[in-house]
Design a protein around this motif. Structure first.
Motif, PDB file in Angstrom:
ATOM      1  N   ALA A 235       0.840  -1.193   0.000  1.00  0.00           N
ATOM      2  CA  ALA A 235       0.000   0.000   0.000  1.00  0.00           C
ATOM      3  C   ALA A 235       0.873   1.240   0.000  1.00  0.00           C
ATOM      4  O   ALA A 235       1.949   1.265   0.617  1.00  0.00           O
ATOM      5  N   ASN A 236       0.422   2.265  -0.699  1.00  0.00           N
ATOM      6  CA  ASN A 236       1.090   3.568  -0.728  1.00  0.00           C
ATOM      7  C   ASN A 236       0.090   4.634  -0.310  1.00  0.00           C
ATOM      8  O   ASN A 236      -1.089   4.567  -0.690  1.00  0.00           O
ATOM      9  N   PHE A 237       0.575   5.633   0.420  1.00  0.00           N
ATOM     10  CA  PHE A 237      -0.261   6.743   0.840  1.00  0.00           C
ATOM     11  C   PHE A 237       0.501   8.042   0.628  1.00  0.00           C
ATOM     12  O   PHE A 237       1.725   8.096   0.814  1.00  0.00           O
ATOM     13  N   GLU A 238      -0.228   9.068   0.244  1.00  0.00           N
ATOM     14  CA  GLU A 238       0.378  10.391   0.089  1.00  0.00           C
ATOM     15  C   GLU A 238      -0.649  11.446   0.450  1.00  0.00           C
ATOM     16  O   GLU A 238      -1.825  11.349   0.082  1.00  0.00           O
ATOM     17  N   SER A 751      13.127  16.208   1.015  1.00  0.00           N
ATOM     18  CA  SER A 751      12.449  15.060   1.603  1.00  0.00           C
ATOM     19  C   SER A 751      13.342  14.412   2.651  1.00  0.00           C
ATOM     20  O   SER A 751      14.527  14.163   2.406  1.00  0.00           O
ATOM     21  N   LYS A 752      12.773  14.145   3.791  1.00  0.00           N
ATOM     22  CA  LYS A 752      13.462  13.437   4.862  1.00  0.00           C
ATOM     23  C   LYS A 752      12.836  12.062   5.007  1.00  0.00           C
ATOM     24  O   LYS A 752      11.647  11.918   5.322  1.00  0.00           O
ATOM     25  N   ILE A 753      13.635  11.022   4.735  1.00  0.00           N
ATOM     26  CA  ILE A 753      13.146   9.650   4.869  1.00  0.00           C
ATOM     27  C   ILE A 753      13.253   9.244   6.333  1.00  0.00           C
ATOM     28  O   ILE A 753      14.350   9.055   6.863  1.00  0.00           O
ATOM     29  N   VAL A 754      12.112   9.128   6.972  1.00  0.00           N
ATOM     30  CA  VAL A 754      12.078   8.790   8.389  1.00  0.00           C
ATOM     31  C   VAL A 754      12.296   7.301   8.580  1.00  0.00           C
ATOM     32  O   VAL A 754      13.007   6.865   9.495  1.00  0.00           O
ATOM     33  N   ILE A 755      11.675   6.506   7.717  1.00  0.00           N
ATOM     34  CA  ILE A 755      11.802   5.047   7.797  1.00  0.00           C
ATOM     35  C   ILE A 755      12.140   4.527   6.411  1.00  0.00           C
ATOM     36  O   ILE A 755      11.523   4.907   5.425  1.00  0.00           O
ATOM     37  N   ASP A 756      13.139   3.671   6.341  1.00  0.00           N
ATOM     38  CA  ASP A 756      13.526   3.014   5.102  1.00  0.00           C
ATOM     39  C   ASP A 756      13.648   1.521   5.388  1.00  0.00           C
ATOM     40  O   ASP A 756      14.333   1.116   6.323  1.00  0.00           O
ATOM     41  N   ASN A 757      12.973   0.714   4.584  1.00  0.00           N
ATOM     42  CA  ASN A 757      12.979  -0.723   4.844  1.00  0.00           C
ATOM     43  C   ASN A 757      14.362  -1.353   4.710  1.00  0.00           C
ATOM     44  O   ASN A 757      14.593  -2.479   5.124  1.00  0.00           O
ATOM     45  N   LYS A 771       7.296   0.204   5.210  1.00  0.00           N
ATOM     46  CA  LYS A 771       8.500  -0.023   4.427  1.00  0.00           C
ATOM     47  C   LYS A 771       9.226   1.293   4.174  1.00  0.00           C
ATOM     48  O   LYS A 771      10.451   1.313   4.024  1.00  0.00           O
ATOM     49  N   GLU A 772       8.441   2.355   4.077  1.00  0.00           N
ATOM     50  CA  GLU A 772       9.043   3.667   3.864  1.00  0.00           C
ATOM     51  C   GLU A 772       8.097   4.736   4.395  1.00  0.00           C
ATOM     52  O   GLU A 772       6.884   4.650   4.233  1.00  0.00           O
ATOM     53  N   LEU A 773       8.663   5.740   5.035  1.00  0.00           N
ATOM     54  CA  LEU A 773       7.903   6.881   5.538  1.00  0.00           C
ATOM     55  C   LEU A 773       8.763   8.118   5.343  1.00  0.00           C
ATOM     56  O   LEU A 773       9.916   8.158   5.783  1.00  0.00           O
ATOM     57  N   ALA A 774       8.218   9.117   4.661  1.00  0.00           N
ATOM     58  CA  ALA A 774       8.996  10.318   4.351  1.00  0.00           C
ATOM     59  C   ALA A 774       8.139  11.556   4.505  1.00  0.00           C
ATOM     60  O   ALA A 774       6.931  11.542   4.249  1.00  0.00           O
ATOM     61  N   VAL A 775       8.771  12.638   4.937  1.00  0.00           N
ATOM     62  CA  VAL A 775       8.131  13.950   5.055  1.00  0.00           C
ATOM     63  C   VAL A 775       8.900  14.912   4.170  1.00  0.00           C
ATOM     64  O   VAL A 775      10.137  14.932   4.178  1.00  0.00           O
ATOM     65  N   GLY A 776       8.172  15.697   3.391  1.00  0.00           N
ATOM     66  CA  GLY A 776       8.838  16.601   2.458  1.00  0.00           C
ATOM     67  C   GLY A 776       8.237  17.984   2.428  1.00  0.00           C
ATOM     68  O   GLY A 776       7.079  18.200   2.813  1.00  0.00           O
ATOM     69  N   VAL A 777       9.051  18.928   1.968  1.00  0.00           N
ATOM     70  CA  VAL A 777       8.628  20.310   1.739  1.00  0.00           C
ATOM     71  C   VAL A 777       8.932  20.643   0.282  1.00  0.00           C
ATOM     72  O   VAL A 777      10.041  20.374  -0.209  1.00  0.00           O
ATOM     73  N   GLU A 778       7.949  21.216  -0.419  1.00  0.00           N
ATOM     74  CA  GLU A 778       8.118  21.596  -1.811  1.00  0.00           C
ATOM     75  C   GLU A 778       7.918  23.097  -1.961  1.00  0.00           C
ATOM     76  O   GLU A 778       7.048  23.681  -1.309  1.00  0.00           O
ATOM     77  N   ILE A 779       8.732  23.697  -2.804  1.00  0.00           N
ATOM     78  CA  ILE A 779       8.594  25.119  -3.130  1.00  0.00           C
ATOM     79  C   ILE A 779       8.387  25.218  -4.629  1.00  0.00           C
ATOM     80  O   ILE A 779       9.298  24.927  -5.414  1.00  0.00           O
ATOM     81  N   PHE A 780       7.191  25.601  -5.033  1.00  0.00           N
ATOM     82  CA  PHE A 780       6.876  25.761  -6.448  1.00  0.00           C
ATOM     83  C   PHE A 780       7.196  27.197  -6.868  1.00  0.00           C
ATOM     84  O   PHE A 780       6.920  28.152  -6.150  1.00  0.00           O
ATOM     85  N   ASN A 781       7.766  27.330  -8.074  1.00  0.00           N
ATOM     86  CA  ASN A 781       8.187  28.637  -8.586  1.00  0.00           C
ATOM     87  C   ASN A 781       9.136  29.301  -7.587  1.00  0.00           C
ATOM     88  O   ASN A 781       8.862  30.373  -7.036  1.00  0.00           O
TER      89      ASN A 781
END
Length: 822
Positions: A235-238, A751-757, A771-781
């Motif tokens: 399963a994937n979640f975003e 992106s900071k990978i908090v958990i990596d399998n 298996k993987e958990l990541a938190v990220g910040v995006e800056i558009f333009n």
């Protein structure tokens, strides 16, 4: 103690690897099943070293050189496969083994490698890159816009133009099934979601021209996407400020059934509210997709691809102020709005595909699909504007506001547009492989039924005087002279169309391989046919038939440098789709001919190593000569055709792309494109086409912090010179050839990978299930560039000048994203 021992062993193996590096070779590739789907977690062993294929089926194993070895590929759900290799020092070859349930694959690999996609001139993009690179419309199209030859100046849109073509000239396939987009979309912010769900993607192939006969009848490009066939539950979640998505992989106990299902929700409020126009904006973009597979036997395989998408668009503009002019003479356009827009787009798509393999050399495929869309476009928007000089005195109480009015006016837009379209396809395809020859063939029947009602008009009032359309005589010159003609809207389109199109198309192509001296040569030759007939409400069009021969030749000399030369081309036709049949008045012209293009592409593909890491430089020189051209105009993403074939055109240019591991373990690329495309309508002379992009630079870069490898950085940068889309609406392109400003945009993601399998540092609590958990910040333009999509033209009644006021796209926007994988 065990940790110390493990570290010592790792250092020992590392030292051994370094000392023997010059004596080793590499074998890499993707492990596939008999239906060309990647297989993860396959064990690969050469008797000395053992590894596994990753989640995308990719593997890489080190092989001792100058030694004959057997490499074995094994998986619990498949029969094993083995190959015998004998490689030179530092040789790196690609081998894509095919595992099936009944028989084992045995072969011996010669030093020269075979790379089908490289031979065909296809660009492949990995799903991991697809999911990680930031963008206002992240996904397949977002990545394509960084490639040479692919152009777009609208970050809110998923549409793209390729090598001088427009948005309607691109083929899109998912699991070999052609997919469609809504008809009535006129602005990027209405599109919502792309058809392709990135959470379900296994493989992405793209060709910008000179593609083979097995692909359909379009003039510009092919995007071929394959959804994955899962081998285990996942399963994937975003979730982010722009929406969210969920995707699930499911497999039955006996491994015969498998499915991937995705749910998506999108809300562009964050982006739209960053524009100059202040709005009440409440859109809802949502869809659900599923791809179900059933392995009936070793010979029969069935699959179902389904999609339901609903876009509910609510837009209520309030106010807008756009500053322009110069430092000495600053001007501003202030607009106050009344009214709103209510649009709805609902699409339903279903396709069944059956694959039958009667023997080892033949495959037959049966595909049936149905696409249904109901679209509604309703709006009444009154815009009352004020054009004037801006108070530039910082000490003034009215600083930044309009102090002196040069012109006033209003614009009323009204529409009640409805469309209902049903498209059905039935297709049979075959593939036969014997010795060094391959034969592909296919036959397809398509029926398109479209019911369309267009009612839209626009009234423009400038300084109290109604503005007539440019084609109305006598010309108005108020207030300087009295006008006695009729008062008519600036534009008025009213039409009702009931259109049916029946199509029969097919292809046959041959592939072979031979040698001339020490060089290896691959041949491809094919022929397509397309027959169609258009039936309108009161007229049946002529029955039309076109034949499209195409060919490719790829040559790989036996040089020390790994180079491949490719020559491709042929005759490409684009029989008209419904949009191309509808003229500026909204009426269908059933006898519009197919646009014709002769493609010539010369390419060089060079693989090399820098810093002992792989790189690739692809150079393509192309020329397209077009006839029976159906001219058009573009307003945002809405295309309006002349619905005739009174023009000829050409497109020429060069595309360069350098990609590789600029940072170890990551893929990045830089692309450059030069394009010149012009058209000649009714022998009036050559002028720039609406997609005459000229120059294009694209950069996609991935990096990570050396001391914190779990901290990732992704950069997506695009620069395009301005398109000729800045002229007034309905103007004569031979009179107005204004260009928009250059398009400059940079999106960056952290992106900071908090958990990596791959790391076992997380205790087996509830977080250990990820298996993987990541938190990220995006800056558009990132640099807050002002990019314009169109111009609003306003008249100064005193000077009789017209001012082009840019309609800017989004400004700098911040987004937070959370991703998880089970």
């Amino acid at each position: 103690m065990k940790t110390i021992q493990k570290a010592i062993l790792n250092l020992l193996f590392l030292g051994i690897g370094i000392s023997t590096w010059s004596q080793n070779a590499k074998l890499r590739g993707i492990v596939l099943d008999e239906y060309k789907q990647a297989i993860p977690n396959v064990s690969i062993s050469n008797g000395v070293v053992e590894t596994q294929s990753n989640s995308n089926g990719f593997y890489e194993v080190s092989i001792p050189s100058n030694k004959k070895l057997t490499v074995v590929f094994s998986h619990i759900s498949f029969k094993s496969a083995s190959i015998v290799v004998f490689l030179k020092p530092n040789e790196s070859i690609e081998f894509n083994p095919v595992l099936n349930t009944l028989q084992e694959q045995m072969s011996e690999v010669i030093v020269t490698a075979k790379n089908t996609k490289r031979i065909q001139g296809i660009t492949s993009i990995t799903p991991e890159v697809l999911r990680k690179i930031p963008g206002a419309n992240a996904g397949v199209e977002n990545i394509l816009k960084t490639l040479a030859g692919v152009n777009s100046n609208n970050e809110l849109s998923t549409q793209y133009a390729v090598r001088g073509g427009n948005y309607d000239e691109n083929l899109v396939y998912v699991n070999e099934i052609e997919v469609y987009r809504p008809f009535l979309i006129r602005s990027g912010q209405q599109e919502g979601l792309s058809f392709t769900n990135t959470d379900l993607v296994q493989n992405i192939d793209f060709s910008a021209g000179g593609f083979q006969a097995k692909y359909g009848d379009k003039l510009s490009s092919v995007l071929d996407i394959t959804y994955r066939k899962p081998s285990s539950f996942g399963a994937n979640f975003e979730a982010s400020f722009l929406g969210g998505s969920m995707a699930f992989d499911a497999v039955s106990k006996n491994k015969k059934w498998s499915a991937v299902t995705g749910f998506r929700y999108r809300n562009n409020s964050l982006l739209v509210k960053s524009q100059e126009t202040q709005t009440n904006y409440t859109p809802t973009f949502a869809d659900v997709q599923t791809n179900i597979n059933y392995q009936a036997s070793a010979q029969w395989h069935w699959s179902f691809l389904g999609n339901i998408s609903k876009n509910d668009y609510r837009y209520q503009p309030l106010t807008r102020q756009t500053n322009f002019g110069t430092l000495d003479q600053p001007l501003a356009l202030v607009v106050y709005y009344e009214g709103q827009e209510k649009d709805q787009y609902a699409t339903y798509f279903g396709a069944i595909k059956s694959t039958f393999k009667p023997n080892d050399i033949s495959v037959l495929k049966f595909i049936g699909s149905l696409y249904h869309t109901t679209e509604q476009e309703y709006f009444d928007i009154l815009a009352q504007y004020r054009l004037g000089e801006v108070d530039a005195n910082v000490a003034s109480e009215t600083y930044g506001k309009v102090a002196y009015t040069r012109g006033i006016g209003s614009q009323l837009n009204h529409a009640r547009n409805n469309l209902d379209a049903l498209i059905a396809n039935i297709e049979i395809k075959g593939f036969h492989d014997w010795k060094k020859n391959q034969l592909d063939w296919g036959v397809k029947y398509t029926r398109e039924s479209i019911r369309d009602r267009v009612v839209e008009w626009e009234v423009i009032d400038s300084a109290g005087f109604s503005i007539p359309p440019p084609i109305v005589l006598p010309l108005k010159n108020e207030p300087y002279s009295l006008y006695t003609g009729p008062l008519v809207p600036y534009q008025n389109v009213r039409a009702t169309n009931f259109t049916t199109i029946n199509r029969l198309s097919g292809f046959a192509q041959w592939n072979s391989k031979s040698s001339i001296g020490t060089s290896t040569i691959w041949y491809n030759a094919g022929l397509r046919f397309h027959h169609w007939e258009v039936s309108a409400a009161d007229e049946i069009g002529k029955s039309q038939l076109v034949l499209s021969p195409r060919a490719q030749i790829s040559i790989q000399p036996n040089w020390d440098k790994d180079m491949l030369f490719r020559f491709s081309g042929g005759m490409y036709y684009q029989p008209p789709f419904y949009r191309e049949l509808r003229d500026a008045s909204g009426m269908v012209q059933p006898n519009v001919k197919a646009q014709q293009s002769v493609h010539l592409v010369v390419a060089n593909d060079y693989n090399f190593k820098v810093w002992n890491r792989p790189f690739k430089l692809v150079s393509e020189l192309y020329f397209k000569s077009m006839s029976n051209v159906n001219t058009y105009t573009i307003d945002n993403v809405r295309i309006r055709y002349a619905a005739n074939n009174l023009a000829k055109a050409y497109a020429q240019g060069i595309d360069l792309r350098l990609n590789g591991e600029f940072v170890p373990g990551t893929e990045s690329w830089f692309s450059f494109g030069y394009l010149k495309t012009e058209e000649n309508s009714q022998n009036k002379g050559y002028i720039a086409r609406p997609t005459d992009q000229l120059l294009k630079f694209g950069l996609l870069f991935q990096d990570y912090m050396p001391n914190i490898p779990s901290m990732k950085v992704y950069l997506n940068l695009v620069y395009n010179t301005g398109l000729p889309g800045g002229s007034p609406s309905y103007s004569d392109p031979y009179v107005y050839q204004n260009r928009l400003r250059d398009y400059r945009r940079a999106d960056v993601g952290f992106s900071k990978i908090v958990i990596d399998n791959k790391e076992n540092s997380i205790p087996k609590k509830w977080l250990g299930n990820f298996k993987e958990l990541a938190v990220g910040v995006e800056i558009f333009n990132l640099f807050n560039n002002q990019n314009a999509i169109t111009n609003t033209w306003v008249r100064d009644v005193y000077s009789k000048n017209q001012y082009a006021i840019p309609n800017y796209m989004t400004t700098r926007v911040f987004n937070i994203k959370l991703t998880a994988k089970l």
